[in-house]
Structure formats: C-alpha cells, structure tokens
Write an enzyme that holds these catalytic residues in place. Structure first.
Site, PDB file in Angstrom:
ATOM      1  N   ARG A  83      29.391  36.559  41.382  1.00 41.19           N
ATOM      2  CA  ARG A  83      30.614  36.830  42.166  1.00 41.19           C
ATOM      3  C   ARG A  83      30.254  37.185  43.600  1.00 41.19           C
ATOM      4  NH1 ARG A  83      34.041  40.974  38.774  1.00 41.19           N
ATOM      5  NH2 ARG A  83      35.543  40.727  40.481  1.00 41.19           N
ATOM      6  N   HIS A 142      38.340  50.381  43.297  1.00 41.48           N
ATOM      7  CA  HIS A 142      37.463  49.910  42.216  1.00 41.48           C
ATOM      8  C   HIS A 142      36.062  49.585  42.713  1.00 41.48           C
ATOM      9  CE1 HIS A 142      41.137  48.831  39.579  1.00 41.48           C
ATOM     10  NE2 HIS A 142      40.847  50.107  39.533  1.00 41.48           N
ATOM     11  N   CYS A 171      23.083  54.420  41.557  1.00 36.32           N
ATOM     12  CA  CYS A 171      22.244  54.858  40.440  1.00 36.32           C
ATOM     13  C   CYS A 171      23.048  54.821  39.140  1.00 36.32           C
ATOM     14  CB  CYS A 171      21.764  56.293  40.717  1.00 36.32           C
ATOM     15  SG  CYS A 171      20.836  57.006  39.358  1.00 36.32           S
ATOM     16  N   CYS A 195      15.785  58.974  41.657  1.00 35.26           N
ATOM     17  CA  CYS A 195      15.366  59.202  40.264  1.00 35.26           C
ATOM     18  C   CYS A 195      14.915  57.867  39.693  1.00 35.26           C
ATOM     19  CB  CYS A 195      16.537  59.789  39.452  1.00 35.26           C
ATOM     20  SG  CYS A 195      17.778  58.562  38.970  1.00 35.26           S
ATOM     21  N   SER A 249      48.675  41.678  38.934  1.00 33.53           N
ATOM     22  CA  SER A 249      49.451  41.440  37.709  1.00 33.53           C
ATOM     23  C   SER A 249      50.043  42.730  37.160  1.00 33.53           C
ATOM     24  CB  SER A 249      48.549  40.811  36.639  1.00 33.53           C
ATOM     25  OG  SER A 249      47.427  41.668  36.409  1.00 33.53           O
ATOM     26  N   GLU A 268      54.093  34.558  41.182  1.00 33.91           N
ATOM     27  CA  GLU A 268      54.614  34.717  39.806  1.00 33.91           C
ATOM     28  C   GLU A 268      55.016  36.179  39.612  1.00 33.91           C
ATOM     29  OE1 GLU A 268      51.202  31.624  38.281  1.00 33.91           O
ATOM     30  OE2 GLU A 268      51.860  33.166  36.865  1.00 33.91           O
TER      31      GLU A 268
HETATM   32  C1  BV8 Z   1      40.690  54.652  33.574  1.00 38.03           C
HETATM   33  C2  BV8 Z   1      36.551  46.133  38.819  1.00 38.03           C
HETATM   34  C3  BV8 Z   1      40.728  56.931  33.007  1.00 38.03           C
HETATM   35  C4  BV8 Z   1      35.643  45.349  37.960  1.00 38.03           C
HETATM   36  C5  BV8 Z   1      38.481  46.431  37.408  1.00 38.03           C
HETATM   37  C6  BV8 Z   1      40.594  52.044  26.598  1.00 38.03           C
HETATM   38  C7  BV8 Z   1      39.480  52.726  27.062  1.00 38.03           C
HETATM   39  C8  BV8 Z   1      39.388  53.173  28.368  1.00 38.03           C
HETATM   40  C9  BV8 Z   1      40.409  52.911  29.251  1.00 38.03           C
HETATM   41  C10 BV8 Z   1      41.495  52.205  28.788  1.00 38.03           C
HETATM   42  C11 BV8 Z   1      41.614  51.777  27.474  1.00 38.03           C
HETATM   43  N1  BV8 Z   1      42.807  51.127  27.337  1.00 38.03           N
HETATM   44  C12 BV8 Z   1      43.430  51.106  28.521  1.00 38.03           C
HETATM   45  C13 BV8 Z   1      42.652  51.763  29.392  1.00 38.03           C
HETATM   46  C14 BV8 Z   1      42.918  51.966  30.771  1.00 38.03           C
HETATM   47  C15 BV8 Z   1      42.279  50.787  31.497  1.00 38.03           C
HETATM   48  C16 BV8 Z   1      43.338  49.699  31.535  1.00 38.03           C
HETATM   49  O1  BV8 Z   1      44.289  49.827  32.277  1.00 38.03           O
HETATM   50  N2  BV8 Z   1      43.135  48.635  30.754  1.00 38.03           N
HETATM   51  C17 BV8 Z   1      44.103  47.551  30.739  1.00 38.03           C
HETATM   52  C18 BV8 Z   1      43.385  46.231  30.418  1.00 38.03           C
HETATM   53  C19 BV8 Z   1      45.202  47.878  29.736  1.00 38.03           C
HETATM   54  N3  BV8 Z   1      41.943  51.258  32.817  1.00 38.03           N
HETATM   55  C20 BV8 Z   1      40.718  51.758  33.040  1.00 38.03           C
HETATM   56  O2  BV8 Z   1      39.798  51.751  32.260  1.00 38.03           O
HETATM   57  C21 BV8 Z   1      40.566  52.386  34.427  1.00 38.03           C
HETATM   58  N4  BV8 Z   1      40.037  53.703  34.272  1.00 38.03           N
HETATM   59  O3  BV8 Z   1      41.730  54.457  32.969  1.00 38.03           O
HETATM   60  O4  BV8 Z   1      40.020  55.858  33.603  1.00 38.03           O
HETATM   61  C22 BV8 Z   1      41.311  57.778  34.063  1.00 38.03           C
HETATM   62  C23 BV8 Z   1      42.014  57.224  35.123  1.00 38.03           C
HETATM   63  C24 BV8 Z   1      42.559  58.055  36.071  1.00 38.03           C
HETATM   64  C25 BV8 Z   1      42.395  59.410  35.979  1.00 38.03           C
HETATM   65  C26 BV8 Z   1      41.674  59.930  34.919  1.00 38.03           C
HETATM   66  C27 BV8 Z   1      41.144  59.119  33.945  1.00 38.03           C
HETATM   67  C28 BV8 Z   1      39.593  51.611  35.275  1.00 38.03           C
HETATM   68  C29 BV8 Z   1      40.137  50.220  35.511  1.00 38.03           C
HETATM   69  C30 BV8 Z   1      39.269  49.481  36.512  1.00 38.03           C
HETATM   70  C31 BV8 Z   1      38.601  48.301  35.866  1.00 38.03           C
HETATM   71  N5  BV8 Z   1      37.955  47.503  36.908  1.00 38.03           N
HETATM   72  N6  BV8 Z   1      37.904  45.789  38.426  1.00 38.03           N
HETATM   73  C32 BV8 Z   1      35.538  43.944  38.432  1.00 38.03           C
HETATM   74  O5  BV8 Z   1      36.212  43.553  39.407  1.00 38.03           O
HETATM   75  O6  BV8 Z   1      34.753  43.213  37.818  1.00 38.03           O
HETATM   76  S1  BV8 Z   1      39.945  45.849  36.815  1.00 38.03           S
HETATM   77  C33 BV8 Z   1      40.399  44.386  37.545  1.00 38.03           C
HETATM   78  O7  BV8 Z   1      41.584  43.923  36.898  1.00 38.03           O
HETATM   79  C34 BV8 Z   1      40.857  44.499  38.979  1.00 38.03           C
HETATM   80  O8  BV8 Z   1      40.099  45.388  39.730  1.00 38.03           O
HETATM   81  C35 BV8 Z   1      42.279  44.938  38.915  1.00 38.03           C
HETATM   82  O9  BV8 Z   1      42.374  46.336  38.932  1.00 38.03           O
HETATM   83  C36 BV8 Z   1      42.673  44.539  37.534  1.00 38.03           C
HETATM   84  C37 BV8 Z   1      43.883  43.643  37.569  1.00 38.03           C
HETATM   85  O10 BV8 Z   1      43.526  42.517  38.222  1.00 38.03           O
HETATM   86  P1  BV8 Z   1      44.469  41.930  39.379  1.00 38.03           P
HETATM   87  O11 BV8 Z   1      43.852  42.305  40.668  1.00 38.03           O
HETATM   88  O12 BV8 Z   1      45.880  42.291  39.184  1.00 38.03           O
HETATM   89  O13 BV8 Z   1      44.237  40.397  39.112  1.00 38.03           O
HETATM   90  P2  BV8 Z   1      44.906  39.506  37.977  1.00 38.03           P
HETATM   91  O14 BV8 Z   1      44.072  38.276  37.841  1.00 38.03           O
HETATM   92  O15 BV8 Z   1      45.214  40.319  36.769  1.00 38.03           O
HETATM   93  O16 BV8 Z   1      46.307  39.109  38.633  1.00 38.03           O
HETATM   94  C38 BV8 Z   1      46.303  38.333  39.828  1.00 38.03           C
HETATM   95  C39 BV8 Z   1      47.739  38.254  40.314  1.00 38.03           C
HETATM   96  O17 BV8 Z   1      47.762  37.535  41.550  1.00 38.03           O
HETATM   97  C40 BV8 Z   1      48.681  37.517  39.372  1.00 38.03           C
HETATM   98  O18 BV8 Z   1      49.862  38.283  39.190  1.00 38.03           O
HETATM   99  C41 BV8 Z   1      48.995  36.217  40.124  1.00 38.03           C
HETATM  100  O19 BV8 Z   1      50.313  35.768  39.865  1.00 38.03           O
HETATM  101  C42 BV8 Z   1      48.845  36.638  41.539  1.00 38.03           C
HETATM  102  N7  BV8 Z   1      48.514  35.568  42.490  1.00 38.03           N
HETATM  103  C43 BV8 Z   1      47.874  34.390  42.254  1.00 38.03           C
HETATM  104  N8  BV8 Z   1      47.733  33.718  43.403  1.00 38.03           N
HETATM  105  C44 BV8 Z   1      48.294  34.491  44.398  1.00 38.03           C
HETATM  106  C45 BV8 Z   1      48.784  35.669  43.804  1.00 38.03           C
HETATM  107  N9  BV8 Z   1      49.397  36.634  44.506  1.00 38.03           N
HETATM  108  C46 BV8 Z   1      49.533  36.434  45.840  1.00 38.03           C
HETATM  109  N10 BV8 Z   1      49.088  35.342  46.485  1.00 38.03           N
HETATM  110  C47 BV8 Z   1      48.455  34.358  45.795  1.00 38.03           C
HETATM  111  N11 BV8 Z   1      48.002  33.255  46.449  1.00 38.03           N
END
Ligand code: BV8
Length: 235
Positions: free
Chosen positions: A62, A113, A121, A145, A182, A208
């Site tokens: 990436r 993120h 580390c 470390c 999304s 969308e």
């Molecule tokens: C947390 C970095 C606690 C990595 C990302 C079980 C165990 C632990 C946690 C959980 C669990 N179940 C649920 C959770 C919570 C979990 C969560 O939400 N899971 C989901 C799947 C249900 N969240 C976490 O784990 C978070 N941490 O909860 O910790 C906490 C929190 C706060 C306080 C105390 C404790 C951490 C989540 C971060 C994960 N890391 N990214 C990497 O990049 O590799 S997530 C990754 O997906 C992105 O960073 C982003 O956040 C997320 C969503 O992606 P989008 O950016 O929305 O992209 P996507 O493809 O989905 O959508 C694209 C959109 O663009 C579409 O709508 C499309 O229509 C549109 N589009 C297309 N073309 C265009 C357009 N829009 C405009 N113009 C265009 N041309």
C-alpha cells in the site's frame, strides 16, 4: 448550500473514498482492499504476532502505491478551505493513512488511524517513531528496545489516535462534513451522531449515500463535489 457564518467551525471526517480519485483503492468497494485480504489477518495486533511478514507485505504494497499517487481536487479543496479559514475554524480529521491531505497543503490534519509514513515500536508506541519510504527493513529494530518495528497504524481492537483533540473539535462544530466513508468502523462512524446531538448541520459527500441521517447529501465523487462546495463557502 447555506453560507458559512463568520464564526462557523467546520469539522470534516474523511475516509478512503476521498482518495479513490487519486488511484488508491477503498476497503469495501468492488476491487477494494478487503477483497484480497481478510482485515483480521492483516490489520490486527494478533495478525502481527501471527505473521508479521504478511502484515509488512500488506502495508509495504500500500505504501508503494500511495507513494506513486498525488492529491486529487478533493484533497486540494479541503486544504484550500483550511488554509483560508485556519485550523481553528476547519478541523480535518481523516481515517486515511495515505498523507495526501498534508501533501495537498492542509496545515493541520488529524490522522486518527495513523500513517503509512511512520513505523513504531511493537512494544511501546511511546518510543521514537521512524519515518519509512517504500518497503520497510524487516531487520531494523526500535532505537530504544529490541522490539521490532511495525506500521504506526491503528488496527482493529486498538484505540484511535488524538481522540481528545477530535472530541474537542467536535464540541465546537457548526458543520459536520462526512467525505468518502462507509460509516462502518467505530468510533469514527459514531462521530456524526455526536455532531447531530450538539446541533451541527451534517452533510455527506458520497456517490453511494450511506443513509446515515445527514441533513444534506451530495451524492457525487468528492473530487467533483468538494471544489464546488469550498468555492461556494469561500465565495
Ligand atoms: C476500537 C487502519 C476501542 C488500518 C482501520 C471486536 C473487537 C475489537 C473492536 C471491535 C470489535 N467489533 C467491533 C469493534 C470496533 C471496531 C469496528 O468498528 N469494527 C467494525 C468492522 C464493526 N473498531 C475498532 O477496532 C477501532 N478501535 O474500537 O477501540 C476503543 C475505541 C475508542 C475508545 C476506547 C476504546 C479501531 C478501528 C480502526 C481500524 N483501522 N484503518 C488500515 O488502513 O489498514 S479501519 C479502515 O476502515 C479505515 O481506516 C476506516 O476507518 C474504515 C472504514 O473505511 P472507509 O474509509 O469508510 O472506507 P470504505 O471502503 O469502507 O468506504 C469507502 C466509501 O467511499 C464508500 O462509502 C464509497 O461509497 C465511498 N466512495 C467511493 N468512491 C468515492 C467515495 N466517496 C467520495 N468520493 C469518491 N470518489
């Protein structure tokens, strides 16, 4: 679109859709990143412990792609808005790790993120981070470390960065603009609910629409919609 009042604060939350126009795949669109990979195998601390080489290869690929990409007119428009009104009136919070908003010239971007440009580390994120370009050297260790270096990126199950700054900015928001996300991943996906609760006007820019109860929906690609919106706001 109603005009901005002289004291209005704009809070912008962006996701992968903002960068799609730059040639960076989203996660959940057709052909997206999660089509080729199970997020639980490449974007969790457990995945890192189980197969660090697979995780490094995923992020190296990436990073190499992102380094070939440039900001699109959507990034440029958001950078222009923050340059014109200042970071005190425009908060740019992104879920993206590609750095394109900063490259577009935005003075202050909150990368909740993390970033592909940094490694940290594996044992202590308080140890000095290391800048990286291209593929990371798997042998290089933390300077403080014997720990291995991992992407300085927030994985599933980890707490997003700068949440205090994000919450402080959200408290002041008169406008909440969701761009190219999304609305699936929390806590980012929950921010609009707080904005609505404090009376901010909410706008979604997404070809969308997610049906997330926004006051206004601009169902268009952000690279087309944002320049027009910013032109209107900056007069
Ligand atoms: C947390 C970095 C606690 C990595 C990302 C079980 C165990 C632990 C946690 C959980 C669990 N179940 C649920 C959770 C919570 C979990 C969560 O939400 N899971 C989901 C799947 C249900 N969240 C976490 O784990 C978070 N941490 O909860 O910790 C906490 C929190 C706060 C306080 C105390 C404790 C951490 C989540 C971060 C994960 N890391 N990214 C990497 O990049 O590799 S997530 C990754 O997906 C992105 O960073 C982003 O956040 C997320 C969503 O992606 P989008 O950016 O929305 O992209 P996507 O493809 O989905 O959508 C694209 C959109 O663009 C579409 O709508 C499309 O229509 C549109 N589009 C297309 N073309 C265009 C357009 N829009 C405009 N113009 C265009 N041309």
């Amino acid at each position: 679109m109603p005009p901005l009042a002289p004291t209005d604060h704009v809070f912008v939350l962006s996701g992968a859709g903002l960068s799609k126009g730059s040639g960076i795949p989203t996660f959940r669109d057709a052909g997206g990143l999660w089509e080729g990979h199970d997020p639980m195998e490449v974007a969790t601390p457990e995945a890192w412990q189980a197969d660090a080489d697979l995780v490094r290869r995923f992020y190296d690929a990436r990073r190499l792609n992102v380094e070939r990409c440039a900001p699109n007119p959507g990034h440029d428009a958001l950078a222009r808005l923050q340059q014109a009104l200042g970071p005190d009136r425009v908060s740019l919070v992104t879920q993206n790790i590609d750095g394109l908003l900063s490259i577009a010239g935005a003075p202050e971007v909150i990368e909740m993120h993390g970033s592909l440009r940094w490694l940290r580390c594996e044992h202590d994120e308080g140890h000095p981070h290391v800048l990286v370009r291209g593929t990371q050297d798997p042998e290089r260790r933390c300077g403080e470390c014997p720990g291995r270096l991992r992407p300085a990126i927030v994985w599933f199950g980890e707490i997003p960065l700068h949440m205090d700054r994000i919450e402080a900015a959200l408290q002041r928001a008169d406008w909440f603009v969701s761009v190219g996300t999304s609305g699936i991943v929390y806590p980012a996906a929950g921010l609009v609910r707080f904005a609505r609760h404090i009376g901010a006007r909410t706008i979604e820019v997404n070809p969308e629409p997610t049906g997330g109860g926004f006051d206004q929906v601009i169902a268009a690609p952000s690279e087309d919609a944002l320049p027009a919106l910013v032109d209107e706001w900056l007069g």
